[in-house]
Write a protein that holds these residues in place. Structure first.
Motif: not given
Length: 260
Positions: A132-137, A139-140, A182-183, A186, A226
């Motif tokens: 989840h944290a990697r996907a969030k990063q 997406l930036l 949750r993933i 995002l 994405s």
């Protein structure tokens, strides 16, 4: 660009099956999971003979992921960030150049997590949290990417033949399903569900109890896109027939086509 994911359940034991599918389906990019070999034991020559560049992140006897591409592989990065001391070979990323720009792909082999109520289940949830944290990063960067692989999560009752049979399994626990949601929440798109509304479409059939013959399967192999990749999604499918081949994996390939 046709991209695909497949848990091959030992690439050396099923090399003929793998090469047969690559010849038939001819994906531009294929990410593999559970290759079950170290880097130097990967059958690179047989796959290179089919026109594929190979990136491998292996592990002796267990786990292991790979990325095959007819186009050059750039920025190849093994291991999921976080999880200090986690030596499981479960994740690798690379960038593949396309005619309309690059796409980042990841090969994912999420932990099984069984039995529930143990450290294995906690590891599964923690690993999905790291994803989840990697996907969030990622997406930036606002660029096309596809997180593909064996997530070991059954998303909904529509993705399993008999939900009651899986109530005590880590793949169908509320916590596991919530971690996958949750993933997706995002802003990622389940490529298969974006193209197919029909229920009971599976990617895995156990070797036991005649699961394949009875079509008692589950859908646990997913392609999450994405927004920039989802905008270019043209088609998605499951190559179910491969499960009926000689010496099959218990998983089958999932693929999608992107206008990239």
């Amino acid at each position: 660009m046709k991209i695909a994911t497949w848990n091959v359940n030992s690439v050396k034991a099923r090399l003929e099956t793998v090469t047969g599918w690559l010849k038939e389906a001819s994906p531009d990019v294929a990410v593999l999971q559970e290759i079950k070999c170290q880097d130097d034991g990967f059958p690179r020559a047989a796959l290179e003979d089919l026109g594929y560049n190979c990136a491998v992140h292996g592990q002796k006897s267990y786990n292991g992921v790979a990325i095959l591409s007819k186009r050059p592989l750039e920025d190849v990065t093994p291991r999921l960030p976080g999880g200090d001391g986690d030596d499981h070979a479960r994740y690798m990323e690379a960038i593949v150049p396309g005619e309309k720009g690059p796409v980042r792909v990841a090969s994912i082999y999420a932990p099984n997590g069984n039995p529930i109520g143990t450290g294995k289940f906690e590891y599964k949830l923690g690993w999905l949290g790291r994803l989840h944290a990697r996907a969030k990063q990622l997406l930036l960067d606002e660029e096309p990417f596809a997180l593909m692989g064996d997530y070991n999560v059954i998303p909904t009752p529509d993705d399993v033949h008999n939900p009651k049979a899986w109530m005590e399994d880590a793949l169908y626990q509320p916590e596991s399903r919530a971690a996958l949601r949750r993933i997706e929440y995002l802003g990622l798109t389940d490529a298969f569900r974006a193209c197919h509304a029909e229920t009971n479409q599976y990617t895995f059939w156990d070797y036991q109890a005649g699961s394949w013959q009875k079509d008692h399967g589950i859908r646990i192999d997913h392609i999450l896109l994405s927004p920039q990749a989802a905008d270019r999604l043209k088609a998605c499918g499951i190559d179910k027939h491969v499960r009926g081949w000689d010496k099959p994996s218990d998983h089958v390939p999932v693929w999608c086509e992107l206008a990239i």
